[in-house]
Scaffold this motif. Structure first.
Motif, PDB file in Angstrom:
ATOM      1  N   ALA A 365       0.820  -1.208   0.000  1.00 24.62           N
ATOM      2  CA  ALA A 365       0.000   0.000   0.000  1.00 24.62           C
ATOM      3  C   ALA A 365       0.851   1.253   0.000  1.00 24.62           C
ATOM      4  O   ALA A 365       0.456   2.291  -0.511  1.00 24.62           O
ATOM      5  N   GLY A 366       2.069   1.165   0.600  1.00 25.29           N
ATOM      6  CA  GLY A 366       2.898   2.364   0.693  1.00 25.29           C
ATOM      7  C   GLY A 366       3.877   2.503  -0.452  1.00 25.29           C
ATOM      8  O   GLY A 366       4.531   3.517  -0.600  1.00 25.29           O
ATOM      9  N   ALA A 367       4.025   1.476  -1.262  1.00 24.83           N
ATOM     10  CA  ALA A 367       5.013   1.537  -2.331  1.00 24.83           C
ATOM     11  C   ALA A 367       4.543   2.459  -3.448  1.00 24.83           C
ATOM     12  O   ALA A 367       3.364   2.561  -3.736  1.00 24.83           O
ATOM     13  N   SER A 368       5.511   3.140  -4.079  1.00 29.95           N
ATOM     14  CA  SER A 368       5.187   4.058  -5.170  1.00 29.95           C
ATOM     15  C   SER A 368       5.939   3.647  -6.412  1.00 29.95           C
ATOM     16  O   SER A 368       7.100   3.267  -6.358  1.00 29.95           O
ATOM     17  N   THR A 369       5.276   3.690  -7.538  1.00 30.43           N
ATOM     18  CA  THR A 369       5.940   3.366  -8.806  1.00 30.43           C
ATOM     19  C   THR A 369       6.577   4.611  -9.415  1.00 30.43           C
ATOM     20  O   THR A 369       7.148   4.539 -10.490  1.00 30.43           O
ATOM     21  N   ASP A 370       6.471   5.737  -8.706  1.00 30.63           N
ATOM     22  CA  ASP A 370       6.985   6.995  -9.263  1.00 30.63           C
ATOM     23  C   ASP A 370       7.799   7.737  -8.222  1.00 30.63           C
ATOM     24  O   ASP A 370       7.596   8.916  -7.977  1.00 30.63           O
ATOM     25  N   SER A 371       8.727   7.037  -7.572  1.00 31.15           N
ATOM     26  CA  SER A 371       9.492   7.664  -6.504  1.00 31.15           C
ATOM     27  C   SER A 371      10.991   7.495  -6.682  1.00 31.15           C
ATOM     28  O   SER A 371      11.749   7.762  -5.771  1.00 31.15           O
ATOM     29  N   GLY A 372      11.461   7.037  -7.867  1.00 27.90           N
ATOM     30  CA  GLY A 372      12.886   6.864  -8.084  1.00 27.90           C
ATOM     31  C   GLY A 372      13.592   8.189  -8.270  1.00 27.90           C
ATOM     32  O   GLY A 372      12.967   9.257  -8.330  1.00 27.90           O
ATOM     33  N   ILE A 373      14.932   8.140  -8.399  1.00 34.79           N
ATOM     34  CA  ILE A 373      15.694   9.387  -8.478  1.00 34.79           C
ATOM     35  C   ILE A 373      15.399  10.170  -9.757  1.00 34.79           C
ATOM     36  O   ILE A 373      15.592  11.393  -9.790  1.00 34.79           O
ATOM     37  N   GLY A 374      14.926   9.503 -10.797  1.00 37.81           N
ATOM     38  CA  GLY A 374      14.611  10.209 -12.031  1.00 37.81           C
ATOM     39  C   GLY A 374      13.142  10.456 -12.254  1.00 37.81           C
ATOM     40  O   GLY A 374      12.743  10.973 -13.300  1.00 37.81           O
ATOM     41  N   SER A 375      12.327  10.118 -11.269  1.00 32.68           N
ATOM     42  CA  SER A 375      10.880  10.275 -11.442  1.00 32.68           C
ATOM     43  C   SER A 375      10.477  11.739 -11.428  1.00 32.68           C
ATOM     44  O   SER A 375      11.131  12.581 -10.824  1.00 32.68           O
ATOM     45  N   MET A 376       9.379  12.046 -12.082  1.00 31.80           N
ATOM     46  CA  MET A 376       8.884  13.418 -12.098  1.00 31.80           C
ATOM     47  C   MET A 376       8.466  13.857 -10.705  1.00 31.80           C
ATOM     48  O   MET A 376       8.613  15.034 -10.350  1.00 31.80           O
ATOM     49  N   GLN A 377       7.964  12.928  -9.909  1.00 30.00           N
ATOM     50  CA  GLN A 377       7.594  13.248  -8.531  1.00 30.00           C
ATOM     51  C   GLN A 377       8.802  13.766  -7.762  1.00 30.00           C
ATOM     52  O   GLN A 377       8.731  14.781  -7.057  1.00 30.00           O
ATOM     53  N   THR A 378       9.915  13.072  -7.903  1.00 26.63           N
ATOM     54  CA  THR A 378      11.139  13.490  -7.215  1.00 26.63           C
ATOM     55  C   THR A 378      11.636  14.829  -7.727  1.00 26.63           C
ATOM     56  O   THR A 378      11.958  15.743  -6.952  1.00 26.63           O
ATOM     57  N   LEU A 379      11.685  14.986  -9.041  1.00 29.59           N
ATOM     58  CA  LEU A 379      12.261  16.191  -9.619  1.00 29.59           C
ATOM     59  C   LEU A 379      11.372  17.411  -9.436  1.00 29.59           C
ATOM     60  O   LEU A 379      11.866  18.538  -9.320  1.00 29.59           O
ATOM     61  N   LEU A 380      10.062  17.211  -9.373  1.00 26.82           N
ATOM     62  CA  LEU A 380       9.176  18.335  -9.058  1.00 26.82           C
ATOM     63  C   LEU A 380       9.378  18.798  -7.617  1.00 26.82           C
ATOM     64  O   LEU A 380       9.231  19.980  -7.307  1.00 26.82           O
ATOM     65  N   GLY A 381       9.733  17.853  -6.745  1.00 25.62           N
ATOM     66  CA  GLY A 381      10.067  18.234  -5.375  1.00 25.62           C
ATOM     67  C   GLY A 381      11.272  19.163  -5.350  1.00 25.62           C
ATOM     68  O   GLY A 381      11.327  20.106  -4.549  1.00 25.62           O
ATOM     69  N   TYR A 382      12.221  18.912  -6.243  1.00 18.94           N
ATOM     70  CA  TYR A 382      13.392  19.784  -6.343  1.00 18.94           C
ATOM     71  C   TYR A 382      13.001  21.176  -6.844  1.00 18.94           C
ATOM     72  O   TYR A 382      13.399  22.191  -6.254  1.00 18.94           O
TER      73      TYR A 382
END
Length: 440
Positions: A365-382
């Motif tokens: 339930a907690g795993a994300s398919t969009d949380s790697g170092i190159g994911s848009m989720q990560t880079l938008l956080g930057y």
């Protein structure tokens, strides 16, 4: 040096091994959560050695002004110890307007700090980075080489690297074909400076405002000690900075960055040393005594460039390719260092969350398919973390450039009032000083 392994996949590929790209590689190695990432640096020139860092174009005779906050960042990255021997501390900043009454002076003692900032020659900065890169076990270099193509794939980017000989591309088709290497990476970082053919190839639009000015930079010999004072003098063509440097063979020196109209810059670039020193003495005055000699000169056009998108899935822009600022406030590298630290922080969180043990602990339930170092989720956080600071520094440098490069009566009065206000209003002076040191 060129990487010798047969590896075809890397966690991070950095295009550009200048100060920004090399610092990012060192920053990744300094953070435990990202230290295990495999990193490849690709640069069109052979990387500098400790003895010959000045051979790299990013490590030329120019200097970089680092704020007190940037020193703290470099300390956290375990880089300051190597850089410090070549850094000259700025104890005071003197600001004045040529031909007009009014000046102000900021002092480190007023803020109870060791220094307001530091000036480091690019060659010394590059030498420290080169030494550190050689010791990084997870970092490889492909230089000389260049990334000639990049395209998105599942989980990152596929890039094509062209090997180069002597810093130039192969001269015939068969050699070029043989020198092409495909690489896959989770994150591609473009940090190759303001002119990026790769960004053009990817269709990344960068706005540009030409200031109609050029900067002339050179090291200047002084007849008396600068005593750690950085001078910013505003002239009718733009700001003139004289930044303190460490002495060489007993000779006092300063780093000159002089904003000029394009025709003047061309004239001064080829003028005799005597003529240039005479014109400079007239504009700068005698605060450092007689200006005794001038070193090699560099001239480059000034403009404001801002990338309309700094991130895509598997891609991020850093340094001048993301935002090229006017040198009026000396904030280009300082802004990039804050960008680097913020990027590594979000990559560290993503790398930690992406570890098998962490995913198992979270459960399905907690795993994300969009949380790697190159994911848009990560880079938008930057980009969210950096948006406000970047916008502020772009606005400040652009505003100062236009305010202090005009002889319009209203702007002359405004800057005269502003300079005087710094001395008359202590709170304003403290705020200005904190911003100059990089502290918000």
């Amino acid at each position: 040096m060129r990487s010798t392994g047969d590896r075809k996949e890397y966690d991070v590929v950095i295009v550009g091994g200048g100060m920004v790209g090399a610092t990012l590689a060192c920053a990744l190695a300094a953070q435990p959560a990202t230290a295990t990432l495999s990193v490849l640096i690709v640069d069109a020139q052979p990387m500098p050695t400790r003895a010959g860092a000045a051979a790299h174009i990013s490590f030329d005779s120019r200097s970089t002004a680092l704020s007190a906050a940037s020193r703290n960042i470099l300390q956290r990255l375990d880089l300051w110890e190597q850089i410090a021997p070549g850094a000259c501390a700025i104890g005071d900043i003197h600001v004045s307007d040529h031909g007009r009454f009014g000046s102000t002076r900021l002092s480190a003692t007023d803020f109870s700090v060791e220094a307001l900032g530091y000036v480091v020659e690019n060659a010394a900065f590059g030498a420290a980075l080169a030494e550190r890169l050689q010791a990084l076990p997870r970092c490889e270099l492909h230089a000389p080489g260049r990334v000639v193509d990049a395209s998105p794939i599942d989980g990152g980017m596929r890039v094509t690297i062209e090997s180069m000989t002597g810093g130039e591309e192969s001269s015939c088709d068969s050699e070029r074909e043989a020198g092409l290497t495909p690489i896959e990476t989770k994150l591609l970082v473009i940090a190759e400076g303001g002119r990026s053919p790769l960004c053009d190839r990817l269709g990344i639009v960068r706005s540009r405002e030409d200031y109609g000015q050029h900067a002339l930079s050179a090291n200047v010999g002084l007849s008396q000690s600068h005593e750690g004072v950085a001078f910013e003098r505003f002239t009718n063509t733009g700001p003139l900075a004289m930044l303190p440097l460490l002495p060489v063979d007993g000779e006092q020196r300063a780093s000159l960055v002089w904003t000029l109209a394009a025709d003047e810059a061309e004239e001064y670039a080829t003028a005799s040393d005597a003529v240039l020193l005479s014109r400079l003495q007239e504009k700068f005055g005698w605060r450092l005594g007689r200006l005794s000699r001038v070193g090699a000169r560099a001239v480059y056009p000034l403009s404001l460039r801002v990338a309309q998108e700094q991130v895509r899935p598997g891609l991020v822009l850093l340094g001048n390719v993301a935002h090229t600022l006017h040198p009026v406030a000396g904030q280009g590298m300082n802004l990039s260092l804050r960008d680097i630290e913020a990027l590594v922080a979000v990559l560290a969180d993503a790398a930690a969350a992406d570890r098998p043990g962490a995913q198992e602990a979270e459960g399905p339930a907690g795993a994300s398919t969009d949380s790697g170092i190159g994911s848009m989720q990560t880079l938008l956080g930057y980009t969210e973390a950096r948006e406000e600071d970047q916008a502020l520094m772009i606005g400040v440098t652009d505003g100062l450039t236009k305010l202090f490069s005009s002889d319009a009566r209203s702007k002359v009065l405004l800057r005269k009032t502003g300079i005087l206000s710094l001395d008359l209003i202590p709170a304003l002076k403290r705020s200005f000083g904190a911003r100059a040191m990089g502290f918000d």
